[in-house]
Design an enzyme around this catalytic site. Sequence first.
Site, PDB file in Angstrom:
ATOM      1  CE  LYS A   9      -1.284   1.284   4.650  1.00 52.71           C
ATOM      2  NZ  LYS A   9      -2.291   1.537   5.640  1.00 52.71           N
ATOM      3  CB  SER A  25      -4.073   3.878 -15.602  1.00 47.50           C
ATOM      4  OG  SER A  25      -3.678   5.152 -16.094  1.00 47.50           O
ATOM      5  CE1 TYR A  58      -3.400   0.743 -17.159  1.00 48.80           C
ATOM      6  CE2 TYR A  58      -5.754   0.336 -17.052  1.00 48.80           C
ATOM      7  CZ  TYR A  58      -4.667   0.901 -17.691  1.00 48.80           C
ATOM      8  OH  TYR A  58      -4.837   1.626 -18.848  1.00 48.80           O
TER       9      TYR A  58
END
Length: 129
Positions: A9, A25, A58
């Site tokens: 993270k 994205s 993504y």
Amino acid sequence: MQLNMLKAKIHRATVTHAELHYEGSIAIDGVLLDASGIREYEQIHAWNVNSGQRFVTYALRAEEGSGIISVNGSAARSAQAGDLVIIAAFVQLSEAELETYQPTLVYVGAHNRISHTNRAIPKQMAEVS
């Protein structure tokens, strides 16, 4: 049995751009990608701290050291410049792999520069009144 576990993270990054008409994205400073172990084109989850919105997209690599966190395409409707986001990637692990597994946690401060990293989230404690 396979379990979905937090792989990495990037905590409380500041969105620098929201580009509605760019391919969908999140472009992420390459330094942050490398530190977190998140790979370009890997599926990521993003949570907007300001609005509470959550979305899946993504990762794309932005210029190293640029501080860029650019939310693109339809996801740009879920964040705007200045918002804080948490970006996470997950991995499937077996029970045996869990015995030694730890996620990679990258914490950022001003201009999306790394303030510190960690391998575990501190245990949340109850408040004593």
